[in-house]
Design a protein around this motif. Structure first.
Motif, PDB file in Angstrom:
ATOM      1  N   ASP A 189     -18.282 -16.275  -7.025  1.00 60.53           N
ATOM      2  CA  ASP A 189     -18.003 -17.351  -7.977  1.00 60.53           C
ATOM      3  C   ASP A 189     -16.507 -17.576  -8.194  1.00 60.53           C
ATOM      4  N   GLY A 190     -15.654 -16.772  -7.529  1.00 57.40           N
ATOM      5  CA  GLY A 190     -14.215 -16.959  -7.617  1.00 57.40           C
ATOM      6  C   GLY A 190     -13.584 -16.476  -8.905  1.00 57.40           C
ATOM      7  N   LYS A 191     -14.336 -15.756  -9.734  1.00 58.75           N
ATOM      8  CA  LYS A 191     -13.809 -15.317 -11.022  1.00 58.75           C
ATOM      9  C   LYS A 191     -13.095 -13.969 -10.947  1.00 58.75           C
ATOM     10  N   TYR A 192     -13.378 -13.189  -9.905  1.00 60.07           N
ATOM     11  CA  TYR A 192     -12.854 -11.821  -9.847  1.00 60.07           C
ATOM     12  C   TYR A 192     -12.246 -11.537  -8.476  1.00 60.07           C
ATOM     13  N   LEU A 193     -11.305 -10.610  -8.478  1.00 55.75           N
ATOM     14  CA  LEU A 193     -10.682 -10.106  -7.264  1.00 55.75           C
ATOM     15  C   LEU A 193     -11.012  -8.628  -7.139  1.00 55.75           C
ATOM     16  N   TYR A 194     -11.517  -8.238  -5.964  1.00 56.05           N
ATOM     17  CA  TYR A 194     -11.806  -6.835  -5.683  1.00 56.05           C
ATOM     18  C   TYR A 194     -10.791  -6.314  -4.665  1.00 56.05           C
ATOM     19  N   VAL A 195     -10.312  -5.091  -4.877  1.00 51.27           N
ATOM     20  CA  VAL A 195      -9.278  -4.493  -4.033  1.00 51.27           C
ATOM     21  C   VAL A 195      -9.733  -3.119  -3.578  1.00 51.27           C
ATOM     22  N   SER A 196      -9.681  -2.872  -2.267  1.00 52.46           N
ATOM     23  CA  SER A 196     -10.019  -1.548  -1.754  1.00 52.46           C
ATOM     24  C   SER A 196      -8.816  -0.629  -1.857  1.00 52.46           C
ATOM     25  N   PHE A 211       3.208  -8.841 -11.005  1.00 54.44           N
ATOM     26  CA  PHE A 211       3.027  -7.605 -10.245  1.00 54.44           C
ATOM     27  C   PHE A 211       2.246  -6.621 -11.097  1.00 54.44           C
ATOM     28  N   LEU A 212       1.163  -6.069 -10.529  1.00 54.23           N
ATOM     29  CA  LEU A 212       0.347  -5.065 -11.200  1.00 54.23           C
ATOM     30  C   LEU A 212       0.347  -3.796 -10.363  1.00 54.23           C
ATOM     31  N   PRO A 213       0.880  -2.690 -10.883  1.00 52.80           N
ATOM     32  CA  PRO A 213       0.876  -1.439 -10.115  1.00 52.80           C
ATOM     33  C   PRO A 213      -0.552  -0.995  -9.803  1.00 52.80           C
ATOM     34  N   LEU A 214      -0.741  -0.537  -8.571  1.00 55.49           N
ATOM     35  CA  LEU A 214      -2.039  -0.019  -8.153  1.00 55.49           C
ATOM     36  C   LEU A 214      -1.807   0.827  -6.914  1.00 55.49           C
ATOM     37  N   ASP A 215      -2.005   2.132  -7.033  1.00 56.83           N
ATOM     38  CA  ASP A 215      -1.778   3.025  -5.907  1.00 56.83           C
ATOM     39  C   ASP A 215      -2.787   2.777  -4.791  1.00 56.83           C
ATOM     40  N   LYS A 243      -8.357  10.976  -0.970  1.00 54.43           N
ATOM     41  CA  LYS A 243      -8.563  11.634  -2.261  1.00 54.43           C
ATOM     42  C   LYS A 243      -8.678  10.647  -3.411  1.00 54.43           C
ATOM     43  N   ARG A 244      -8.031   9.479  -3.263  1.00 52.99           N
ATOM     44  CA  ARG A 244      -8.037   8.493  -4.351  1.00 52.99           C
ATOM     45  C   ARG A 244      -8.601   7.163  -3.883  1.00 52.99           C
ATOM     46  N   GLY A 245      -9.577   7.237  -2.957  1.00 53.72           N
ATOM     47  CA  GLY A 245     -10.207   6.023  -2.475  1.00 53.72           C
ATOM     48  C   GLY A 245     -11.159   5.448  -3.495  1.00 53.72           C
ATOM     49  N   GLY A 246     -11.500   4.190  -3.309  1.00 56.47           N
ATOM     50  CA  GLY A 246     -12.413   3.518  -4.213  1.00 56.47           C
ATOM     51  C   GLY A 246     -12.132   2.037  -4.226  1.00 56.47           C
ATOM     52  N   LEU A 247     -12.494   1.397  -5.337  1.00 54.57           N
ATOM     53  CA  LEU A 247     -12.254  -0.029  -5.517  1.00 54.57           C
ATOM     54  C   LEU A 247     -11.668  -0.286  -6.893  1.00 54.57           C
ATOM     55  N   ALA A 248     -10.938  -1.383  -6.996  1.00 53.71           N
ATOM     56  CA  ALA A 248     -10.450  -1.877  -8.284  1.00 53.71           C
ATOM     57  C   ALA A 248     -10.866  -3.332  -8.415  1.00 53.71           C
ATOM     58  N   SER A 249     -11.051  -3.783  -9.652  1.00 54.35           N
ATOM     59  CA  SER A 249     -11.425  -5.179  -9.875  1.00 54.35           C
ATOM     60  C   SER A 249     -10.504  -5.802 -10.918  1.00 54.35           C
ATOM     61  N   CYS A 291       0.827  -1.209   0.000  1.00 53.93           N
ATOM     62  CA  CYS A 291       0.000   0.000   0.000  1.00 53.93           C
ATOM     63  C   CYS A 291       0.859   1.257   0.000  1.00 53.93           C
ATOM     64  N   GLY A 292       0.602   2.116  -0.945  1.00 51.16           N
ATOM     65  CA  GLY A 292       1.295   3.383  -1.063  1.00 51.16           C
ATOM     66  C   GLY A 292       1.108   3.902  -2.471  1.00 51.16           C
ATOM     67  N   MET A 293       1.942   4.843  -2.881  1.00 52.39           N
ATOM     68  CA  MET A 293       1.827   5.430  -4.207  1.00 52.39           C
ATOM     69  C   MET A 293       3.192   5.375  -4.898  1.00 52.39           C
ATOM     70  N   GLY A 294       3.183   4.896  -6.141  1.00 54.31           N
ATOM     71  CA  GLY A 294       4.409   4.891  -6.914  1.00 54.31           C
ATOM     72  C   GLY A 294       5.033   3.519  -7.025  1.00 54.31           C
ATOM     73  N   GLU A 295       6.330   3.477  -7.225  1.00 56.26           N
ATOM     74  CA  GLU A 295       7.047   2.239  -7.503  1.00 56.26           C
ATOM     75  C   GLU A 295       6.897   1.230  -6.364  1.00 56.26           C
ATOM     76  N   GLY A 296       6.608  -0.002  -6.720  1.00 55.77           N
ATOM     77  CA  GLY A 296       6.502  -1.082  -5.745  1.00 55.77           C
ATOM     78  C   GLY A 296       5.164  -1.202  -5.069  1.00 55.77           C
ATOM     79  N   CYS A 297       4.206  -0.337  -5.421  1.00 54.06           N
ATOM     80  CA  CYS A 297       2.893  -0.361  -4.775  1.00 54.06           C
ATOM     81  C   CYS A 297       1.875  -0.997  -5.712  1.00 54.06           C
ATOM     82  N   GLY A 298       1.170  -2.020  -5.225  1.00 53.36           N
ATOM     83  CA  GLY A 298       0.191  -2.684  -6.065  1.00 53.36           C
ATOM     84  C   GLY A 298      -0.141  -4.064  -5.567  1.00 53.36           C
ATOM     85  N   ILE A 299      -0.506  -4.951  -6.508  1.00 51.67           N
ATOM     86  CA  ILE A 299      -0.916  -6.316  -6.201  1.00 51.67           C
ATOM     87  C   ILE A 299       0.081  -7.292  -6.828  1.00 51.67           C
ATOM     88  N   SER A 300       0.565  -8.220  -6.017  1.00 47.40           N
ATOM     89  CA  SER A 300       1.469  -9.256  -6.501  1.00 47.40           C
ATOM     90  C   SER A 300       0.828 -10.621  -6.334  1.00 47.40           C
TER      91      SER A 300
END
Length: 357
Positions: free
Chosen positions: A61-68, A47-51, A73-79, A23-32
């Motif tokens: 159904d196990g088909k999708y991953l949701y990330v808070s 590794f997929l970058p995601l601030d 200022k940049r809150g929300g969800l990603a799928s 968790c953070g912003m920039g290099e090295g932040c995201g989902i691995s």
């Protein structure tokens, strides 16, 4: 971000896969997508970058991953769509300025994801269609308490039968349960609230037993675990047990994650500050054996941990301030060893772990 390199001979022993949010912003932040082997090591497969990536949840159904996303200022969800062997493909992002999210859960019916906003005390219902986030609305707003306590909605999960959404508010010190319709929408008029005492305990995370009609609540500020009997949305307190070491210390401790082991023979809780995992045996009718409390040292600020299933079960610990992931072998008779099997350092705020089924 750096990862351990495995020798070719080690490849055959790999098999534990899990998602890691840094968790953070920039290099090295995201989902691995991480893979670990029984004593062999640890590596990143993708590794997929995601601030501001935070806690994660699977679709029913196990088909999708949701990330808070944990930022005002940049809150929300990603799928993400989950492909073969757990590899991810970006699906969508939906931002909700002013709302920073902690835990989230996908409701039965594949239509809604519920996310808890810690800073605002609001519960947000995200609508989804084939894994794409299509809209968001605030469905519940916690107001300050009678003495001015600020709401901090920290946790959202489902009851074992999937018929209720259960919430934990750390600031107000309450547990809540809301019945779900068959499509996953909320019957808000039937909300039930239970107060956690003493005030200021700081309830944080909740985990349900699959064997007994009980749930275990960890209190961040009081450093206690509570066992609650659960029946149709009502919670009745059965016991409260300290989980921080008893000896005096100049270091404050803040309890964090709580997990039941496979077969539910142990309950584990991470202590930040004291930097340990506390382990309690689970006894008759789901009650905890306080006299058998064990402490296992880990790296700095263990924000989250998870059991990795398999023939050789392991425990992965995300040590946020240590910038490390530690892996321990798991012995259901004895608990964790004091020395990790392997570890990886140089990570940016390793915050949340979610094992693949």
């Amino acid at each position: 971000m750096s990862f351990a390199v495995l020798l070719p001979a080690q490849e055959a022993s790999l098999g534990h896969r899990f998602y890691l949010a840094t968790c953070g912003m920039g290099e090295g932040c995201g989902i691995s997508l991480m893979e670990a082997g029984g004593g062999a090591g640890l590596r990143s497969l993708q590794f997929l970058p995601l601030d501001f990536a935070s806690y994660m949840a699977f679709s029913p159904d196990g088909k999708y991953l949701y990330v808070s996303l944990e930022h005002r200022k940049r809150g929300g969800l990603a799928s993400f769509q989950i492909g073969e062997d757990g590899f991810l493909t970006r699906r969508s992002e939906l931002f909700t300025p002013g709302l920073d999210f902690c835990h989230l859960v996908a409701a039965p019916g594949e239509k809604y994801v519920y996310a808890a906003s810690y800073g605002s005390g609001k519960l947000v219902q995200f609508t989804v269609e084939d894994g794409v986030l299509t809209g968001a609305q605030v469905v519940l707003s916690h107001e300050p308490g009678e003495k001015g306590e600020a709401p901090h909605l920290h946790y959202a999960t489902l009851s074992p039968d999937g018929r209720e959404l259960c919430l934990v508010d750390l600031g107000l010190g309450v547990l809540e349960s809301i019945p779900l319709e068959q499509d996953g929408s909320l019957r808000l008029k039937e909300l039930r609230r239970t107060t956690v005492s003493p005030p200021g305990s700081g309830p944080r995370h909740l985990v349900f037993s699959q064997k007994h009609p009980v749930a275990y609540l960890v209190n961040e500020m009081a450093n206690t675990v509570m066992t609650w009997r659960c029946h149709e949305g009502d919670f009745t307190l059965l016991q409260s047990i300290p989980i921080a070491p008893a000896e005096p210390s100049a270091v404050d401790s803040y309890a964090a994650a709580i997990r039941l082991s496979p077969q539910e023979r142990w309950l584990l809780v991470s202590n930040r500050g004291r930097d340990s995992l506390a382990a309690l045996p689970v006894g008759e009718e789901g009650l905890l054996e306080a006299s058998a409390l064990q402490q296992h040292p880990v790296d700095k600020w263990p924000r989250d941990f998870a059991f990795l299933p398999g023939k050789e079960p392991m425990v992965a610990v995300a040590c946020e301030r240590g910038g490390a992931i530690q892996l321990f072998s798991w012995d259901p008779r004895e608990g964790l060893p004091t020395v990790p099997v392997t570890e990886q350092r140089g990570l940016v705020r390793p915050l949340a772990i979610l094992p693949l089924p």
